[in-house]
Design a protein around this motif. Structure first.
Motif, mmCIF file in Angstrom:
data_model
loop_
_atom_site.group_PDB
_atom_site.id
_atom_site.type_symbol
_atom_site.label_atom_id
_atom_site.label_comp_id
_atom_site.label_asym_id
_atom_site.label_seq_id
_atom_site.Cartn_x
_atom_site.Cartn_y
_atom_site.Cartn_z
ATOM 1 N N ASP A 1 -13.021 16.575 36.911
ATOM 2 C CA ASP A 1 -13.638 17.874 37.196
ATOM 3 C C ASP A 1 -12.538 18.884 37.536
ATOM 4 O O ASP A 1 -11.373 18.529 37.703
ATOM 5 C CB ASP A 1 -14.677 17.769 38.325
ATOM 6 C CG ASP A 1 -14.061 17.337 39.642
ATOM 7 O OD1 ASP A 1 -12.838 17.513 39.822
ATOM 8 O OD2 ASP A 1 -14.805 16.824 40.493
ATOM 9 N N ASP A 2 -12.908 20.142 37.647
ATOM 10 C CA ASP A 2 -11.913 21.210 37.814
ATOM 11 C C ASP A 2 -11.029 21.007 39.037
ATOM 12 O O ASP A 2 -9.834 21.228 38.999
ATOM 13 C CB ASP A 2 -12.610 22.574 37.927
ATOM 14 C CG ASP A 2 -13.209 22.969 36.587
ATOM 15 O OD1 ASP A 2 -12.868 22.308 35.578
ATOM 16 O OD2 ASP A 2 -14.003 23.923 36.543
ATOM 17 N N LYS A 3 -11.656 20.579 40.131
ATOM 18 C CA LYS A 3 -10.893 20.446 41.373
ATOM 19 C C LYS A 3 -9.812 19.377 41.223
ATOM 20 O O LYS A 3 -8.656 19.587 41.589
ATOM 21 C CB LYS A 3 -11.843 20.092 42.516
ATOM 22 C CG LYS A 3 -11.189 20.216 43.869
ATOM 23 C CD LYS A 3 -12.161 19.903 44.998
ATOM 24 C CE LYS A 3 -11.383 19.799 46.305
ATOM 25 N NZ LYS A 3 -12.165 19.250 47.395
ATOM 26 N N GLU A 4 -10.203 18.245 40.649
ATOM 27 C CA GLU A 4 -9.242 17.156 40.475
ATOM 28 C C GLU A 4 -8.158 17.566 39.482
ATOM 29 O O GLU A 4 -6.991 17.242 39.649
ATOM 30 C CB GLU A 4 -9.954 15.894 39.960
ATOM 31 C CG GLU A 4 -10.703 15.148 41.041
ATOM 32 C CD GLU A 4 -9.762 14.619 42.126
ATOM 33 O OE1 GLU A 4 -8.790 13.930 41.801
ATOM 34 O OE2 GLU A 4 -10.007 14.909 43.316
ATOM 35 N N LYS B 1 -2.597 19.227 38.341
ATOM 36 C CA LYS B 1 -1.709 20.249 37.800
ATOM 37 C C LYS B 1 -0.706 20.683 38.868
ATOM 38 O O LYS B 1 0.474 20.854 38.592
ATOM 39 C CB LYS B 1 -2.534 21.440 37.313
ATOM 40 C CG LYS B 1 -1.724 22.432 36.524
ATOM 41 C CD LYS B 1 -2.626 23.501 35.932
ATOM 42 C CE LYS B 1 -1.846 24.670 35.386
ATOM 43 N NZ LYS B 1 -0.566 24.939 36.056
ATOM 44 N N SER B 2 -1.170 20.819 40.107
ATOM 45 C CA SER B 2 -0.242 21.264 41.142
ATOM 46 C C SER B 2 0.793 20.179 41.436
ATOM 47 O O SER B 2 1.937 20.474 41.733
ATOM 48 C CB SER B 2 -0.990 21.674 42.411
ATOM 49 O OG SER B 2 -1.282 20.540 43.183
ATOM 50 N N ILE B 3 0.388 18.916 41.308
ATOM 51 C CA ILE B 3 1.358 17.833 41.494
ATOM 52 C C ILE B 3 2.414 17.914 40.396
ATOM 53 O O ILE B 3 3.607 17.827 40.643
ATOM 54 C CB ILE B 3 0.673 16.447 41.455
ATOM 55 C CG1 ILE B 3 -0.273 16.297 42.652
ATOM 56 C CG2 ILE B 3 1.712 15.332 41.473
ATOM 57 C CD1 ILE B 3 -1.143 15.048 42.593
ATOM 58 N N MET B 4 1.960 18.147 39.171
ATOM 59 C CA MET B 4 2.907 18.212 38.052
ATOM 60 C C MET B 4 3.835 19.405 38.190
ATOM 61 O O MET B 4 5.029 19.310 37.962
ATOM 62 C CB MET B 4 2.153 18.294 36.729
ATOM 63 C CG MET B 4 1.529 16.978 36.338
ATOM 64 S SD MET B 4 1.072 17.041 34.607
ATOM 65 C CE MET B 4 -0.553 16.418 34.651
ATOM 66 N N ASP B 5 3.250 20.547 38.575
ATOM 67 C CA ASP B 5 4.076 21.741 38.757
ATOM 68 C C ASP B 5 5.155 21.471 39.792
ATOM 69 O O ASP B 5 6.297 21.855 39.641
ATOM 70 C CB ASP B 5 3.229 22.931 39.238
ATOM 71 C CG ASP B 5 2.370 23.483 38.108
ATOM 72 O OD1 ASP B 5 2.619 23.094 36.951
ATOM 73 O OD2 ASP B 5 1.481 24.287 38.394
ATOM 74 N N GLU B 6 4.738 20.800 40.850
ATOM 75 C CA GLU B 6 5.679 20.568 41.922
ATOM 76 C C GLU B 6 6.776 19.606 41.495
ATOM 77 O O GLU B 6 7.939 19.798 41.819
ATOM 78 C CB GLU B 6 4.928 20.017 43.127
ATOM 79 C CG GLU B 6 5.792 20.026 44.345
ATOM 80 C CD GLU B 6 5.013 20.294 45.613
ATOM 81 O OE1 GLU B 6 5.365 19.671 46.612
ATOM 82 O OE2 GLU B 6 4.077 21.106 45.613
ATOM 83 N N LEU B 7 6.390 18.566 40.723
ATOM 84 C CA LEU B 7 7.398 17.632 40.226
ATOM 85 C C LEU B 7 8.369 18.383 39.324
ATOM 86 O O LEU B 7 9.570 18.196 39.372
ATOM 87 C CB LEU B 7 6.736 16.493 39.452
ATOM 88 C CG LEU B 7 5.933 15.504 40.305
ATOM 89 C CD1 LEU B 7 5.147 14.562 39.421
ATOM 90 C CD2 LEU B 7 6.845 14.724 41.238
ATOM 91 N N PHE B 8 7.807 19.282 38.536
ATOM 92 C CA PHE B 8 8.637 20.056 37.619
ATOM 93 C C PHE B 8 9.606 20.931 38.411
ATOM 94 O O PHE B 8 10.803 20.955 38.154
ATOM 95 C CB PHE B 8 7.739 20.920 36.723
ATOM 96 C CG PHE B 8 8.524 21.895 35.880
ATOM 97 C CD1 PHE B 8 9.216 21.448 34.766
ATOM 98 C CD2 PHE B 8 8.575 23.234 36.213
ATOM 99 C CE1 PHE B 8 9.951 22.347 33.998
ATOM 100 C CE2 PHE B 8 9.305 24.121 35.448
ATOM 101 C CZ PHE B 8 9.997 23.677 34.344
#
Length: 167
Positions: free
Chosen positions: A113-116, A121-128
């Motif tokens: 769902d959108d929240k998950e 996405k925020s985890i990926m952005d942060e890893l990036f």
């Protein structure tokens, strides 16, 4: 008007007794390393950690200090506190947090769902972001080693080990 504060967050930790988030930061205007204790009020094992993190980060009294601390990192500290209130050991809370924060490569993102999805996405952005910092990046702090007197109170605190990469 007071001069603009220039603060570099160095380490962020949680103290269970009394519940507070502790920030070790560098006061660049005075070239000193200081500690700021932010008491945690009205937080129970039923509280929403991401909301608590957001409220703390936007709190006018602490905002300037928490510039360099990601909301996700604060959320992690609240998660540890909540686990502590639920009677979990620190290791259990950390493991639980790690599972929630790890992206499963096998996972079908289309089914989320959108929240998950936003969370992934925020985890990926942060890893990036984490991997993107280079030595010439003004925010890149090379091998920060800080010595502070450890009093009793800090002994009972749990440091977010990963925060070394975040600052």
């Amino acid at each position: 008007a007071s001069p603009v504060m220039t603060v570099t967050a160095q380490k962020c930790g949680i103290c269970f007794q009394p519940p507070s988030i502790i920030l070790i930061y560098r006061d660049n205007s005075q070239d000193k390393t200081r500690q700021r204790i932010m008491p945690i009020r009205n937080f129970s094992k039923f509280s929403d950690c991401s909301r608590a993190a957001e409220q703390l980060k936007n709190n006018p009294r602490h905002k300037a200090y928490l510039e360099g601390v990601s909301q996700r990192q604060l959320q992690k500290l609240y998660t540890l506190l909540r686990g502590h209130l639920e009677g979990q050991s620190l290791a259990e809370s950390l493991e639980k947090f790690r599972q929630e924060e790890t992206i499963d490569p096998e996972e079908d993102m289309n089914k989320l769902d959108d929240k998950e999805l936003a969370k992934r996405k925020s985890i990926m952005d942060e890893l990036f972001e984490k991997n993107r910092k280079r030595k010439d990046d003004p925010n890149f702090v090379y091998n920060v080693e800080v010595e502070f007197p450890l009093d009793e109170q800090l002994e009972s605190c749990t440091w977010d080990i990963e925060s070394d990469e975040e600052v």
